[in-house]
Scaffold this active site. Structure first.
Site, PDB file in Angstrom:
ATOM      1  N   ARG A 283      20.213  17.199   1.007  1.00 13.62           N
ATOM      2  CA  ARG A 283      20.459  18.617   1.228  1.00 13.62           C
ATOM      3  C   ARG A 283      21.414  18.872   2.398  1.00 13.62           C
ATOM      4  O   ARG A 283      22.196  19.810   2.370  1.00 13.62           O
ATOM      5  CB  ARG A 283      19.130  19.298   1.547  1.00 13.62           C
ATOM      6  CG  ARG A 283      18.791  20.395   0.577  1.00 13.62           C
ATOM      7  CD  ARG A 283      17.560  21.081   1.064  1.00 13.62           C
ATOM      8  NE  ARG A 283      16.415  20.636   0.274  1.00 13.62           N
ATOM      9  CZ  ARG A 283      15.812  21.397  -0.629  1.00 13.62           C
ATOM     10  NH1 ARG A 283      16.217  22.616  -0.836  1.00 13.62           N
ATOM     11  NH2 ARG A 283      14.781  20.954  -1.303  1.00 13.62           N
TER      12      ARG A 283
ATOM     13  N   LYS B  90       6.053   7.278  -8.057  1.00 15.31           N
ATOM     14  CA  LYS B  90       4.708   7.800  -8.286  1.00 15.31           C
ATOM     15  C   LYS B  90       4.441   8.945  -7.321  1.00 15.31           C
ATOM     16  O   LYS B  90       5.163   9.063  -6.344  1.00 15.31           O
ATOM     17  CB  LYS B  90       3.686   6.684  -8.168  1.00 15.31           C
ATOM     18  CG  LYS B  90       3.503   6.150  -6.752  1.00 15.31           C
ATOM     19  CD  LYS B  90       2.114   5.634  -6.512  1.00 15.31           C
ATOM     20  CE  LYS B  90       1.545   6.343  -5.314  1.00 15.31           C
ATOM     21  NZ  LYS B  90       0.304   5.858  -4.807  1.00 15.31           N
TER      22      LYS B  90
ATOM     23  N   HIS C 133      -2.328   1.232  -9.134  1.00 15.91           N
ATOM     24  CA  HIS C 133      -2.219  -0.109  -8.557  1.00 15.91           C
ATOM     25  C   HIS C 133      -3.351  -1.052  -8.993  1.00 15.91           C
ATOM     26  O   HIS C 133      -3.108  -2.181  -9.401  1.00 15.91           O
ATOM     27  CB  HIS C 133      -2.198  -0.027  -7.032  1.00 15.91           C
ATOM     28  CG  HIS C 133      -1.117   0.866  -6.500  1.00 15.91           C
ATOM     29  ND1 HIS C 133       0.093   1.028  -7.136  1.00 15.91           N
ATOM     30  CD2 HIS C 133      -1.055   1.645  -5.390  1.00 15.91           C
ATOM     31  CE1 HIS C 133       0.852   1.866  -6.427  1.00 15.91           C
ATOM     32  NE2 HIS C 133       0.176   2.258  -5.373  1.00 15.91           N
TER      33      HIS C 133
END
Ligand code: BG6
Length: 488
Positions: free
Chosen positions: A46, A152, A244
């Site tokens: 950004r 994730k 996991h």
């Protein structure tokens, strides 16, 4: 062989993941000669910045990580040729991924093969992929790939994971998506596949005829650190188990894949997950760390951490007993547990075998054989250890417990590799073996979904930081017929 040429676009180019893991991993791939001369990176962020300013920042980062023993990446020295080679290929693009204009500007800079890496908050995955689609950036042509790597967490329960899969698969087909689970990037996890399927002896014994129970542990000494705002609505179950710990479970329990093709291994993971019985609260225990001491140093409780509610009910420890309803594993309990602020760091799979059906040594002075164990140790040590009974020295026949261990040479254990190298290389080569498939993620959430719902109420038991976790976890394992070994 080097991966095919491609442009590697990182959304979240100035973030922590890029600095700490992706850049060191790309540097390691460059050093190993695994990147094409036409490889290049576009970091998207950004803030306004020149290419040179972005490179300089990354240069400072990699040098300071290299010298910091607590960082994921260490190196005695940076290989200046490889790092210079990579730096020449780093470009920065300012933009707001919330706007279609940005994607139009991005499209102007891209031709040929592209990997889009979404190192951004999970809530932005769906919108970013929609915009990539709208801008035509995911359209492949013969010989040209367009791939998206998704970090994730993928969803926060079964319904949201299904919704996200539906959303992205409306934009592009499954083969263009590479969902990350960094446990699959660990060499010590990949090593389990090699040990099981390139040998006969381990494989033969991994069966209900010989195995009494299996323990899968990911014990951490760290607390929630600065991640309170992420962890509060997440908790240990969502953070660690269906992703996991289930990767470890699949590695040790799946059937042999029929080939090295990505789908062969992924189909077997899927089949295994589908045969796990969904978990209910009767088969689980949860805890939350209270103040205590880790390695002799006092540490605050979870509720005192930054951005954590003083009356938080989020669990920092989860234990589950899983039943697998298939021919190989029926009747063999799998104990899974994970927690923060435990007494010792230990990630491992321990297979506990049955006692011999008849014991000719039971009358000896040092009676009884030690139970056989096979340990796949993942962290902090990368090691395979076999526990068995052997003859003790001396004139009289006696038995003692013995261990044989194999320590694999491993760049990750030495700290130079960060564990993303195999993932990035696999993605660029189009090999999805080490990535999560959409249906596998859904099957994983389906196993824990009843428990997630049950745990949205009630309060976890408190355990002291530095301990072995809550007493209810001991009780759970005892109820299932087996004692729990201490974590330390
Ligand atoms: C992350 C979790 O995915 O995995 C963290 O969000 C956890 O909470 C980490 O600490 C554990 O990974 P590793 O590789 O350090 O065992």
């Amino acid at each position: 062989a080097p991966a095919p040429p491609c442009t590697f676009v990182i959304f979240g180019g100035t973030g922590d993941l890029t600095r700490r893991l992706l850049m060191p991993a790309l540097y390691n791939l460059a050093r190993a000669g695994l990147l094409d001369p036409d490889f290049r990176v576009i970091g998207v962020g950004r803030s306004a910045m020149s290419d040179a300013a972005w490179r300089d920042g990354l240069d400072r980062d990699i040098r300071s990580f290299a010298a910091d023993p607590s960082a994921e990446f260490h190196a005695e020295r940076i290989d200046e040729r490889s790092w210079g080679w990579l730096q020449d290929r780093l470009h920065y693009l300012q933009g707001d991924i919330g706007t279609p204009e940005f994607f139009a500007a991005l499209a102007d800079r891209l031709t040929g093969n592209v990997v889009f890496y979404l190192a951004i908050p999970a809530s932005a995955f769906g919108p970013a992929i929609d915009r990539l689609g709208d801008a035509g950036l995911l359209r492949e042509a013969p010989g040209v790939f367009r791939r998206v790597v998704i970090e994730k967490p993928f969803g926060e329960d079964l319904a949201s994971a299904c919704a996200l899969n539906r959303r992205i698969l409306a934009v592009a087909p499954e083969r263009q998506f590479f969902r990350i689970d960094h446990f699959l990037g660990k060499e010590s996890v990949q090593a389990i596949m090699a040990l099981r399927f390139a040998n006969v002896m381990f494989e033969a014994a991994l069966h209900r005829d010989y195995v009494d129970h299996v323990e899968i542990t990911a014990a951490e000494t760290i607390g929630v650190e600065q991640r309170g705002s992420f962890y509060e609505p997440t908790g240990a179950l969502r953070d660690m188990v269906p992703n996991h710990l289930f990767q470890l479970l699949c590695m040790v329990a799946m059937e042999p894949p029929e080939s090295a093709a990505a789908e062969a291994a992924r189909d077997e993971r899927m089949r295994l997950l589908r045969s796990i019985r969904p978990v209910t609260p009767q088969n689980a225990a949860r805890g939350q760390y209270a103040a205590g001491a880790v390695a002799g140093l006092p540490v605050p409780g979870y509720r005192q951490e930054v951005e954590v509610a003083p009356d938080s009910r989020t669990e920092t420890y989860a234990a589950l007993v899983l039943d697998i309803d298939n021919r190989r594993w029926a009747g063999v309990p799998f104990f899974l547990r994970t927690g923060k602020r435990l007494g010792a760091r230990r990630t491992e799979i321990a297979v506990h075998f049955r006692r011999p059906p008849a014991d000719p040594f039971s009358s000896l002075a040092f009676a009884g054989t030690a139970p056989n164990t096979l340990r796949f140790q993942i962290d902090p040590e990368h090691r395979l250890a076999l526990g068995f009974s052997a003859r003790a020295p001396g004139a009289a026949m006696r038995l003692q417990a013995a261990e044989a261990a194999y320590q694999a040479p491993d760049a990750e254990a030495e700290g130079s590799d960060v564990g993303y190298e195999a993932l990035l290389y696999g993605c660029m080569r189009g090999d999805a073996t080490l990535f999560q498939r959409g249906d596998i993620i859904e099957a994983s959430w389906a196993v824990v979904d009843p428990l997630l719902r049950a745990w949205s109420e009630g309060t976890p038991e408190r355990y002291a930081a530095g301990s072995d976790g809550p007493a209810s976890a001991d009780a759970l394992f005892a109820r299932s017929g087996r004692g729990r070994r201490a974590v330390g």
